[in-house]
Every structure is written in structure tokens, then in C-alpha cells.
Design a protein around this motif. Structure first.
Motif, mmCIF file in Angstrom:
data_model
loop_
_atom_site.group_PDB
_atom_site.id
_atom_site.type_symbol
_atom_site.label_atom_id
_atom_site.label_comp_id
_atom_site.label_asym_id
_atom_site.label_seq_id
_atom_site.Cartn_x
_atom_site.Cartn_y
_atom_site.Cartn_z
ATOM 1 N N GLU A 142 -2.263 -0.237 -4.062
ATOM 2 C CA GLU A 142 -3.502 -0.391 -3.294
ATOM 3 C C GLU A 142 -4.502 -1.292 -4.004
ATOM 4 O O GLU A 142 -5.217 -2.062 -3.353
ATOM 5 N N ASP A 143 -4.563 -1.211 -5.327
ATOM 6 C CA ASP A 143 -5.513 -2.050 -6.067
ATOM 7 C C ASP A 143 -5.165 -3.530 -5.930
ATOM 8 O O ASP A 143 -6.066 -4.374 -5.788
ATOM 9 N N ARG A 167 -10.714 -7.435 6.243
ATOM 10 C CA ARG A 167 -10.867 -5.988 6.074
ATOM 11 C C ARG A 167 -9.887 -5.424 5.053
ATOM 12 O O ARG A 167 -10.081 -4.314 4.565
ATOM 13 N N ARG A 168 -8.852 -6.170 4.717
ATOM 14 C CA ARG A 168 -7.810 -5.650 3.836
ATOM 15 C C ARG A 168 -7.760 -6.373 2.491
ATOM 16 O O ARG A 168 -7.283 -5.788 1.513
ATOM 17 N N CYS A 169 -8.218 -7.606 2.433
ATOM 18 C CA CYS A 169 -8.110 -8.411 1.215
ATOM 19 C C CYS A 169 -9.501 -8.761 0.698
ATOM 20 O O CYS A 169 -10.514 -8.593 1.382
ATOM 21 N N ARG A 170 -9.511 -9.264 -0.519
ATOM 22 C CA ARG A 170 -10.778 -9.675 -1.120
ATOM 23 C C ARG A 170 -11.324 -10.931 -0.472
ATOM 24 O O ARG A 170 -12.546 -11.096 -0.348
ATOM 25 N N ARG A 227 -6.343 -4.681 -2.436
ATOM 26 C CA ARG A 227 -7.789 -4.893 -2.315
ATOM 27 C C ARG A 227 -8.244 -6.141 -3.057
ATOM 28 O O ARG A 227 -9.225 -6.768 -2.657
ATOM 29 N N ASN A 228 -7.552 -6.512 -4.104
ATOM 30 C CA ASN A 228 -7.936 -7.695 -4.877
ATOM 31 C C ASN A 228 -7.160 -8.938 -4.466
ATOM 32 O O ASN A 228 -7.319 -10.002 -5.073
ATOM 33 N N SER A 229 -6.347 -8.849 -3.446
ATOM 34 C CA SER A 229 -5.507 -9.978 -3.050
ATOM 35 C C SER A 229 -6.296 -11.011 -2.259
ATOM 36 O O SER A 229 -7.405 -10.758 -1.777
ATOM 37 N N GLU A 268 0.825 -1.214 0.000
ATOM 38 C CA GLU A 268 0.000 0.000 0.000
ATOM 39 C C GLU A 268 0.858 1.261 0.000
ATOM 40 O O GLU A 268 0.501 2.260 -0.637
#
Length: 431
Positions: free
Chosen positions: A353-354, A384-387, A357-359, A348
Motif C-alpha cells: 500500500e505504501d 485518488r490512488r497515486c501521488r 500511495r507514493n507511486s 495493494e
């Protein structure tokens, strides 16, 4: 109100308030030509044809009419060709009349003609969808593949078919999600700041699961700048490495040429190993990885990169720039979870960041009794941090550290790997 062009002379006219007050007889005027321009204004006080045409008239009752006083009305013989142009001078004689003002009376714009029902065009691949096989033939229920349902099906001579059970149905749904259509090459990067969490093991097992369930070519590349051991997870068929592939890049023209540099296991997963000498592999730069990736993505549908622990290495910048999804691996321990969270923090802070969020976060080697570590709180943190967050249970076969065979894994482990593959496959680019 009815319109009459031939009013009856001498018939009494009713007043607008409905009273039957008598009026002077109506004078019959000659027919006027509406196609010509209106005559100029004169001093004649004769009523104009417009009033004669639109006057409300009541005819005298005929001898055969009923006693209620109902009067038959006369209709216009022909409709005048109305001039739709707007008048510009003083109006006298025959003014231009806008027929849209009487649309409801004449059946105009307020009463449009009925339209035929909308019928969507059939699909281009089928002119008659109602004649498809699924519409005309009753689809047979697939027989059960396991458990007591399968035993009952066989003992009854295939007469009693209860279908698949809940567990088999869930597995079949996962397989269908894994087999989503793929357009191009889908690149998956597996990374972690901490070693010993099973990142290479997850790379090999996830790639083998994809290769066994899909018909695409799947390859795993050892992108560890130090001495990686991904090549030891499959039977060694060649000693060639990614360095040899780059050296002979000009001679590679087809898939069979690339196949000579990879090793393949029983599931169909191919592995491109790294150089066993750490001093040589340290020279593996971002440009080298980009060249290798551009070469491999022409022949493979899924490409997994087993990254090292050094996020500051030059090859890592190319890995992150060329990845479609990240899989961050952690262990079911406090230090493993902190290292995985620090990996997300570093990504991040460096403009990814993208990807974060998609990890997908993977907690690996979870034992039935995980001690005092609250796994639910770990799941909530990474959720809360990953997909998605996924747990892979502990398996004795994976603990050996040798070549991995999917058939030797426990049922729970294979199911967890299939669920992980289904979650990762949700991002597959398809048409």
C-alpha cells in the motif's frame, strides 16, 4: 509603606483606616542580631523587634518642609541577612521572614534583571553571514536564453536585459527540482500488467532525462524475465548482459569494471541488458536480481528497473522489495487504463500500500485528439490512488521503436519528460 529601623520617638502613629488618631509613643529598641537563632519565648511584654522594624512611621515635619505636609522618610541602613529556612517551633521575638513575599518591594524574583537580546549562533560554514557574496554584491540578472528576449538582448549590444521569459523560467525551475541533492542510491521501478503501453520507452527516456540534467551516474536495468528490448533503445556497445555481470561478480572492484558490461547513449544513460534468449532469462530469480542490485547501487546514484508484465515472477518480489518509488505506465485507452488500475489493485492486495500511495501514474503517447476517451476522468481516477499523474504526449521519434535520442524529440515531449523527472525526484533521499 516604607520601613524604618530607627523610628522617631513621640511621633503620632496613624491608624490603619487612615485616621490620624494618636497613639502611645514608640519605644526605641536596641539593634538585634539576625544571624543567630531567635530567642526563646518569655513572658516579657515588650514589643518585639519585628514589629519595631516593620512599623509604619511618620516623622515630624522639619522646619524647611512645604505646607502640604509631605514627610521625608528614612531608609534602612543595611539589609538583614534573612534566614530562608522555615521555622519549626513557636515563633517569638524575631521570626524568620521569607524575602520572596516582598519580592516586588525589594526587587526580587518578580523583577528579574534584564537579559541581553538573543543572538543566534552563525552557521558553522560561515562566521559572518552578512559578509557573504550574495549580501555584499548585487547579483546580475541572467540573460535570456531564447525567443525575442534573446534577440533584443543581442541586438542591443547586451544592454537591454529583460531576463528569462515565463517558459524558460518554468523549465529552469524543473531542472532545479531534478537536481535535488541525493544521498545513496534511488531505485525506480517501472511496471504494468499490459504490454505495448510504452513502459520500456518511458524507462529509456526518463533515464536519459535524468542523466542529461544531473551529474550522477544513471543506469537502467532490464528486469524483464522474458526477452526484454531495453538494450535496443541505446547504441549497443557490448553484448554482455546481467547474467555475465553476475558470473564475474568476484572480479568487479571499481566502476570501470562495471562499465564494461553496459552500453551508454549520448545523454549519459547506461543500460544493462537482459539475455536475449528467453529460456536463459527465465532462470533470472529474485536472488539474482538482489545480487545485481546490491552490486550496482555502489556505483550509481539512480537505478531504473524495466519490469516485465508478469507480477507473479520471482524476480518481481525482489524488485518491489528494493524499490523506492513505482512508476505505473498506462496508455490513453480504456484497456490500458484498466490494466494500470489492476496493477495497483494487485499491489495493494499483496501488502504494498505504501508503494501505491507514493507511486506515479504515467499516461503515455497521448495524441492531440484522443478520440472519445475522457482523459480528465483518467487523471481523476489515478489521482485518488497515486501521488501524481503525468501525461507524456505522442512523439513520432518514439513511435519508430529504435534507438532514442533526446535531441530528436519535440519540445513538448522533452518538457513533459522533464516534468515527469521533477515529480519522481521529489522522493529523492537527501540530507
Amino acid at each position: 509603606m516604607r520601613v524604618s529601623e530607627h523610628p522617631t520617638t513621640g511621633a503620632p502613629r496613624r491608624s490603619p483606616d487612615g485616621e490620624g488618631a494618636a497613639d502611645h509613643p514608640t519605644v526605641q529598641l536596641p539593634r538585634q542580631q539576625y544571624c543567630a537563632d531567635p530567642p526563646a519565648e518569655t513572658g516579657d511584654s515588650t514589643p518585639s523587634g519585628s514589629f519595631a522594624a516593620f512599623r509604619t512611621e511618620q516623622q515630624a515635619p522639619a522646619p524647611g518642609d512645604d505646607a502640604t505636609g509631605a514627610v521625608p522618610q528614612t531608609a534602612s541602613a543595611e539589609s538583614p541577612p534573612w534566614d530562608s529556612e522555615q521555622a519549626t517551633g513557636p515563633v517569638a521575638g524575631l521570626p524568620r521572614v521569607d524575602p520572596t513575599a516582598f519580592g516586588a518591594y525589594y526587587g526580587g524574583p518578580t523583577d528579574p534583571p534584564p537579559q541581553p537580546p538573543h543572538r543566534p549562533e552563525p552557521a558553522s560554514h560561515s562566521r559572518y553571514p552578512e559578509l557573504s557574496t550574495s549580501m555584499l554584491l548585487r547579483q546580475p540578472k541572467p540573460p535570456p536564453s531564447e525567443g525575442w528576449r534573446r534577440l533584443l538582448y543581442m541586438l542591443s549590444g547586451q544592454l537591454v536585459n529583460l531576463g528569462e521569459g515565463p517558459r524558460a523560467t518554468h523549465y529552469n525551475d524543473l531542472v532545479a527540482r531534478v537536481n535535488r541533492p541525493l544521498r545513496g542510491c534511488y531505485r525506480i521501478a517501472l511496471l504494468s500488467l499490459k504490454g505495448g503501453v510504452g513502459k520500456t520507452t518511458i524507462t529509456a527516456t526518463l533515464g536519459a532525462t535524468f542523466a542529461s540534467l544531473r551529474g550522477d551516474r544513471v543506469i537502467a536495468v532490464d528486469a524483464n524475465p522474458e526477452r526484454g528490448n531495453l538494450g535496443e533503445k541505446v547504441p549497443v556497445e557490448t553484448l554482455a548482459t546481467v547474467r555475465h555481470l553476475l558470473r564475474d561478480a568476484d572480479d568487479i572492484e571499481r566502476y570501470s569494471d562495471v562499465r564494461g558490461y553496459t552500453s551508454q547513449d549520448s545523454s549519459g544513460l547506461e543500460v544493462l541488458a537482459s539475455d536475449p534468449d528467453p529460456a536463459v532469462s527465465e532462470a533470472f530469480s529474485a536472488d539474482d536480481y538482489t545480487r545485481a542490485l546490491e552490486m550496482l547501487e555502489r556505483y550509481y546514484g539512480l537505478l531504473l528497473s524495466d519490469c516485465g508484465t508478469g507480477l507473479l515472477h520471482s524476480a518481481m518480489s525482489a524488485v518491489l522489495a528494493k524499490s523506492d518509488v513505482l512508476v505505473v505506465v498506462s496508455s490513453a485507452s480504456i484497456d490500458g487504463a484498466r490494466s494500470a488500475s489492476a496493477t495497483l489493485d494487485w499491489l495493494e492486495e499483496h501488502g504494498h500500500e505504501d508503494l501505491v500511495r507514493n507511486s506515479v501514474a504515467v499516461v503515455n503517447a497521448v495524441r492531440p485528439s484522443s478520440g472519445k476517451v475522457d482523459l480528465q476522468k483518467l487523471i481523476e481516477h489515478f489521482s485518488r490512488r497515486c501521488r501524481a499523474v503525468h501525461l507524456v504526449p505522442f512523439d513520432p521519434h518514439l513511435e519508430e521503436g529504435a534507438e532514442i535520442t533526446l535531441e530528436r524529440l519535440k519540445r513538448e515531449t522533452r518538457l513533459a519528460l522533464t516534468e515527469l523527472a521533477a515529480v519522481v525526484a521529489e522522493g529523492l533521499p537527501s540530507d
